[in-house]
Each structure stands twice: as structure tokens, then as C-alpha cells.
Design an enzyme around this catalytic site. Structure first.
Site, PDB file in Angstrom:
ATOM      1  N   ASP A 136       0.808  -1.194  -0.015  1.00 13.21           N
ATOM      2  CA  ASP A 136      -0.012   0.080  -0.020  1.00 13.21           C
ATOM      3  C   ASP A 136       0.884   1.313  -0.063  1.00 13.21           C
ATOM      4  O   ASP A 136       0.338   2.395  -0.199  1.00 13.21           O
ATOM      5  CB  ASP A 136      -0.812  -0.169   1.247  1.00 13.21           C
ATOM      6  CG  ASP A 136      -0.170  -0.248   2.569  1.00 13.21           C
ATOM      7  OD1 ASP A 136       0.490  -1.272   2.652  1.00 13.21           O
ATOM      8  OD2 ASP A 136      -0.327   0.552   3.342  1.00 13.21           O
ATOM      9  N   ASP A 154       4.689   7.815   1.216  1.00 10.46           N
ATOM     10  CA  ASP A 154       4.524   7.476   2.335  1.00 10.46           C
ATOM     11  C   ASP A 154       5.765   7.624   3.304  1.00 10.46           C
ATOM     12  O   ASP A 154       6.486   6.578   3.402  1.00 10.46           O
ATOM     13  CB  ASP A 154       3.820   6.439   2.577  1.00 10.46           C
ATOM     14  CG  ASP A 154       2.177   6.629   2.345  1.00 10.46           C
ATOM     15  OD1 ASP A 154       1.789   7.450   2.162  1.00 10.46           O
ATOM     16  OD2 ASP A 154       1.529   5.777   2.725  1.00 10.46           O
TER      17      ASP A 154
HETATM   18  P1  AMP Z   1       1.215   3.630   6.688  1.00 12.11           P
HETATM   19  O1  AMP Z   1       1.797   2.434   7.533  1.00 12.11           O
HETATM   20  O2  AMP Z   1       1.306   4.958   7.331  1.00 12.11           O
HETATM   21  O3  AMP Z   1       1.464   3.597   5.278  1.00 12.11           O
HETATM   22  O4  AMP Z   1      -0.427   3.047   6.749  1.00 12.11           O
HETATM   23  C1  AMP Z   1      -1.178   2.079   6.752  1.00 12.11           C
HETATM   24  C2  AMP Z   1      -2.706   2.105   6.808  1.00 12.11           C
HETATM   25  O5  AMP Z   1      -2.892   2.712   8.108  1.00 12.11           O
HETATM   26  C3  AMP Z   1      -3.274   3.091   5.964  1.00 12.11           C
HETATM   27  O6  AMP Z   1      -4.335   2.827   5.500  1.00 12.11           O
HETATM   28  C4  AMP Z   1      -3.091   4.459   6.501  1.00 12.11           C
HETATM   29  O7  AMP Z   1      -4.167   5.416   5.931  1.00 12.11           O
HETATM   30  C5  AMP Z   1      -3.799   4.163   7.860  1.00 12.11           C
HETATM   31  N1  AMP Z   1      -3.212   4.981   9.203  1.00 12.11           N
HETATM   32  C6  AMP Z   1      -2.205   5.313   9.353  1.00 12.11           C
HETATM   33  N2  AMP Z   1      -2.130   6.140  10.393  1.00 12.11           N
HETATM   34  C7  AMP Z   1      -3.327   6.334  10.573  1.00 12.11           C
HETATM   35  C8  AMP Z   1      -4.374   7.348  11.534  1.00 12.11           C
HETATM   36  N3  AMP Z   1      -3.685   8.165  12.320  1.00 12.11           N
HETATM   37  N4  AMP Z   1      -5.445   7.352  11.244  1.00 12.11           N
HETATM   38  C9  AMP Z   1      -5.977   6.928  10.228  1.00 12.11           C
HETATM   39  N5  AMP Z   1      -5.478   5.717   9.499  1.00 12.11           N
HETATM   40  C10 AMP Z   1      -4.131   5.711   9.804  1.00 12.11           C
HETATM   41 MG    MG Z   2       0.567   4.252   3.758  1.00 13.33          MG
END
Ligand code: AMP
Ligand code: MG
Length: 540
Positions: free
Chosen positions: A285, A295
Site C-alpha cells: 500500500d 508515504d
Molecule cells: P502507513 O503504514 O502509514 O502507510 O499506514 C497504513 C494504513 O494505516 C493506511 O491505510 C493509513 O491510512 C492508515 N493509517 C495510518 N495512520 C493513521 C491514522 N492516524 N489515522 C487513520 N488511519 C491511519
Molecule cells: Mg501508507
């Protein structure tokens, strides 16, 4: 959770400068449900959702070159309206905000629906050159994809995303960009190391900008749900919008597209390996189909050369996303994408060959990149393979700063009479413990340096020319982990000067910048074990 009141668009000068054409929402099916609460969203590429207004937005930094990309003059960044819009408080007419639905493999396992949990796309701007740029707020509140989380982001991680996106761009690495960084004026609670120490931190929003934010996971979710229709619609949309040179969607176009994603991904990883960047969370993702670095979470920059290093404490046990494993992981991620698009391509052998081509493009790209780091015109496998293998061993003999070593290697000279000490002198700055250089390490390094210089002489170019070439591949300035942390420490007490200085230094990472030598220095001892400098978690 209820959807906030529908915001009334406000007429304004920004509105006159930005031209929106929101193809993603116009051409792809959206979520019929409008309630903004965490849930599974079926048969949709996105859900419409509004940013949550910030209590007291304050601009911390802005990248005027990104403003110009989307058609805004520099001055527009200093207006009240700008911060209102890019902190999520005001919608401009023409904006049509949404969160995208995607899935992904996280740390090697299928994680199901993920989606933009804290990213809200405001819309797509088409600039005067006809380029399409999607504007996306990160940290502007919850969406149907937020799962248990709050949809918010803290200043610390937002400073890191803002600075690194722009630093990567100026280093020549394909990446999403960052237009602005604003405080929301609200506190956000985070447990930085997931150890029960919850703390209030300042909330912030970054406006990211990219031609598209489509990830491998956008395709994977429809494959997992066996929705071939949507999979095809998304592929057709992607080809028409972001890969128009491949022609109208067809099986041949899908194939060419997949090959191109493999090639772009390989090229991106070669750049990461060149500059010493460790992404930290290469889940599918977090992989862009455009081959952009996307990201910026617990990423880091190699300080002492250590291919096993990862900044991400969440990944400390398996080190799946360590520096040296990135090329392999990108391949694995592409294999997941291959599985996802198989229903469109229906030719396993073709997909296998395309995946193999990733390896080839990567190898060729890596050799070319290594040659440029060493100042050679091209990679001569007869001599250079061995030379580079020995170099990698030498870099690990004692803690050696990767960035400084390569930069200063261009300054190593041999006139036939140099002593070992004279030869190695330009590199001393790269050693974390120069006092611990044993005779053996010194001798082995000098032996390597002499064979390197004799290989370099075969190129037949003067030293100044070699240095010029190497300086274009080996940056003087990168966003060292401790520098980002120093900028964060200041920003958290209301001083944004270091964020701005770093942003400016990193605009010209290959130039010697007089008076700014301190930003090229290796990590100081105090930063070795400090949180944020060498250890980061996914908490952001
Ligand atoms: P990441 O590892 O940061 O790429 O995030 C993985 C998933 O978690 C993605 O779907 C992000 O949108 C979600 N995500 C990460 N942090 C948050 C947050 N604080 N609130 C909502 N969704 C989050
Ligand atoms: Mg992400």
C-alpha cells in the site's frame, strides 16, 4: 461518527489560479454511502469525505517550487487563504474531496482493506502546461478507511514528510512532493514507541502533491474481492490518465503498463540505493504505480554503511525492510501486483518474464549508478564487480559514513608518491571512530584506493573531471536523521527556522554550500541512540 456540515466553497483569488478537473471521481465508481465512519467499502474506488477543519491553522513551511507547479505564484503561499485551504479549513470551488479505497500486503501478509485513513484528496489541478497534479492533505481527519485510528498526524512526522519529499526531489529521486506544512492548533495523542507512554503532540497537516497517488494496493483490493470489472476500470483509468503513451486500454496496453511499473520501480530503488535512503515500510500500500517514493513514515538515511540497518523499530525483529533488502522487497511487491492484475493479463509466463525484467533493469541500473558514484563512464564487469565487492567490505570494517565516503572519494588523489596517510586523508571525515582505525584497516583501505585510482585512470579523464562527475551522483547534503530531529525539536517549541534552513540547504544537495558545512556533518555521538534519530516507529 457524523459527516461534518457540508462546507460552502468560498470564492477567492486562489480559486482563480487553480483549475480543477477531478478525473478520478468523475470516471471511477464511488461509495454510495456518505456516512463518515470506519467500515468496509465495497465496489468503490473512493468515498467522498470532507477534511476536518483545523482549530487554529498556522503555516510552518511551504515549497514555493511546488506551488508554482500547480499554478500558484510564490506570493500566494503567504496569504491567510492559503493556510486555510491547505490545513483543510476551506474548500475552493472545484474541489471534490475523497479518500481512496485500497488494500495491501503489510510485512508480508495480506491485510485486507486499508485505504486513505488519514489522507484526503482535495482534487486534481491541471496547470498551464497541461500537467495534472493531485492535491492531498495528510492528517486532515478521519475517513471511512481510518479503522481504529484518528485520521490525524503530528508535527514530528509531518516535518519529516515535508522535508524528505522535497529533499528526495532535489536529489533526483522520483517522489511525491510536499506543498505545505501547517499546524492545526490542536493536540493529538500518540504513544511514540507503543510502550504505554502516551503524550499530547501538536497536530499538523501536510499537503502532498503528485500526478497520482495510486498504489499497488488499489489494484490488490479489487483482485482480492474478485471484482474484475472494477480492476479493469481502474487499470483503464490509470492507463488513460497516467500512461497515455501506452495507447487505449487493451490486453497489450495492460502488459506494457505492467512492464513499465516494473521498470519505474527498479529505477526508483536504484536511486534509493545511490543516496542511502531506507523507506522503512515497503508494504504494497506504500508502493506507487508511478514509481514514486510515497508515504514517508519511519524512513531513514544510512549513516555508517550497514546494509542490514532499518530505522523502523516496528520491523526490528525481522528487518524485512532493511536497506540491503529493498531491491528484493520491491520485486516481491511487484509479484503481488502481478497476481492482482493477472485477471486482466491472463498470461502467467508473460508476468513472470516482466518480473524477471525487473531484476535485469535493476542490475543494469545499479551498475550504471555505481559507475557514476565511482566516476567511471561505464561498469566494466571484468574489473568493477570485484572492486565494488571489496569496497562494500571496506565500508563495513569500521563505522564509515556512506554519504561522506563517496563524496570525499572524489577528492582522493595519487601522484605516485602519496603515503597511505596522504591518500586516505580526504576520507577521514567519514570515519565515526578515526582513532580506532587499525593498521590493518588502513592498509586494506589504501590498497583498495590504489586499485580504484588505477581503474579510474583508465577512463582517461583528469581528476577534476572525475570529481565533477562524482559530485553529481554523490550528494554532499542528505536529510540526516539527526538533522530532521533537530528541526522537529525546534518546531515543537514554535521555532520553524531550522525546518526552513534544511529545506533550503536540501534544494542544492550536490553543491558545496559555503557557511552550511555543519549540515553535511556525520551524526554526532548524542544522536546515536536518541529516539527519532536512529529509531522510529510507525506511530505518526
Ligand atoms: P502507513 O503504514 O502509514 O502507510 O499506514 C497504513 C494504513 O494505516 C493506511 O491505510 C493509513 O491510512 C492508515 N493509517 C495510518 N495512520 C493513521 C491514522 N492516524 N489515522 C487513520 N488511519 C491511519
Ligand atoms: Mg501508507
Amino acid at each position: 461518527m457524523k459527516t461534518p456540515l457540508k462546507k460552502q466553497p468560498v470564492a477567492s483569488p486562489l480559486e482563480e489560479l487553480l483549475t480543477f478537473d477531478n478525473r478520478f471521481v468523475h470516471e471511477l465508481p464511488g461509495d454510495p454511502e456518505t456516512e463518515n465512519r470506519p467500515r468496509q467499502v465495497a465496489r468503490s474506488c473512493y468515498s467522498r469525505v470532507l477534511p476536518r477543519p483545523a482549530a487554529q491553522p498556522e503555516l510552518v513551511a511551504c515549497a514555493h517550487e511546488v506551488a508554482e507547479l500547480i499554478g500558484l505564484p510564490k506570493e500566494a503561499c503567504n496569504t491567510k487563504e492559503f493556510v486555510q485551504v491547505f490545513a483543510g479549513n476551506r474548500l475552493l470551488p472545484g474541489m471534490d474531496p475523497y479518500a481512496a479505497c485500497y488494500g495491501g500486503h503489510q510485512f508480508g501478509s495480506w491485510a485486507g482493506q486499508l485505504g486513505d485513513g488519514r489522507a484526503i484528496n482535495l482534487g486534481e489541478v491541471v496547470n498551464q502546461r497541461g500537467e495534472r497534479w493531485t492535491l492531498q492533505l495528510k492528517g486532515a481527519g478521519p475517513t471511512p478507511y481510518s479503522r481504529q485510528a484518528d485520521g490525524l498526524a503530528v508535527l514530528r512526522s509531518s516535518v519529516r514528510e515535508f522535508l524528505c519529499s522535497e529533499a528526495m526531489h532535489h536529489l533526483g529521486v522520483p517522489t511525491t512532493r510536499a506543498l505545505s506544512l501547517a499546524l492545526t492548533g490542536e493536540k493529538v495523542v500518540r504513544d511514540m514507541f507503543y510502550d504505554g507512554n502516551r503524550k499530547e503532540e501538536p497536530g499538523a497537516v501536510v499537503c502532498r502533491v503528485a500526478p497520482s497517488f495510486i498504489r499497488f494496493g488499489n489494484f490488490e483490493i479489487f483482485a482480492a474481492r474478485q471484482n474484475t470489472d472494477l480492476l479493469r476500470q481502474l487499470a483503464d483509468y490509470t492507463i488513460r490518465t497516467d500512461f497515455p503513451h501506452l495507447g487505449e486500454p487493451s490486453t497489450a496496453a495492460y502488459r506494457a503498463w505492467f512492464e513499465e511499473v516494473c521498470r519505474r520501480t527498479a529505477e526508483m530503488i536504484v536511486h534509493w540505493m545511490r543516496v542511502g535512503f531506507v523507506h522503512g515500510v515497503m508494504n504494497t500500500d506504500n508502493m506507487s504505480v508511478l514509481g514514486l517514493t510515497i508515504d514517508y513514515g519511519p524512513y531513514g538515511w544510512l549513516e555508517n554503511y550497514d546494509p542490514d540497518w532499518t530505522p523502523n523499530t516496528t520491523d526490528a525483529s525481522g528487518r524485512r525492510y532493511r536497506f540491503g533488502n529493498q531491491p528484493q522487497i520491491a520485486w516481491w511487491n511487484l509479484a503481488q501486483l502481478a497476481n492482482a492484475v493477472h485477471p486482466l493479463i491472463e498470461d502467467t509466463e508473460f508476468l513472470q518474464r516482466a518480473l524477471d525484467s525487473y531484476g535485469e533493469v535493476y542490475r543494469n541500473g545499479w551498475q550504471k549508478m555505481m559507475s557514476s558514484k565511482l566516476g567511471f563512464f561505464s561498469f566494466d564487469p571484468d574489473t568493477d564487480q570485484e572492486l565494488v565487492e571489496e569496497l562494500e567490505k571496506i565500508l563495513k570494517l569500521t563505522e564509515t559514513d556512506m554519504t561522506l565516503f563517496f563524496r570525499n572519494l572524489a577528492r582522493v588523489k595519487e601522484d605516485g608518491t602519496a603515503t597511505d596517510e596522504e591518500l586516505i586523508a580526504p576520507l577521514m571525515e567519514a570515519y565515526y571512530h578515526p582513532e580506532e582505525l587499525t593498521d590493518e584497516v588502513r592498509e586494506r583501505t589504501c590498497r583498495w584506493l590504489r586499485s580504484y585510482l588505477s581503474r579510474a585512470r583508465r577512463e582517461g579523464v583528469p581528476d577534476v573531471e572525475r570529481r565533477r562527475k562524482m559530485d553529481a551522483a554523490n550528494p554532499r547534503y542528505v536529510l540526516r536523521n539527526y538533522l530532521a530531529q533537530l528541526a522537529i525539536d525546534k518546531a515543537e517549541v514554535g521555532d520553524y527556522s531550522l525546518v526552513k534552513t534544511l529545506q533550503d540547504v536540501l534544494r542544492r544537495p550536490y553543491d558545496e554550500q559555503s557557511g552550511r558545512e555543519e549540515f553535511a556533518r556525520k551524526r554526532p555521538e548524542w544522536a546515536r541512540h536518541r529516539a527519532g534519530c536512529s529509531m522510529l516507529s510507525c506511530s505518526s
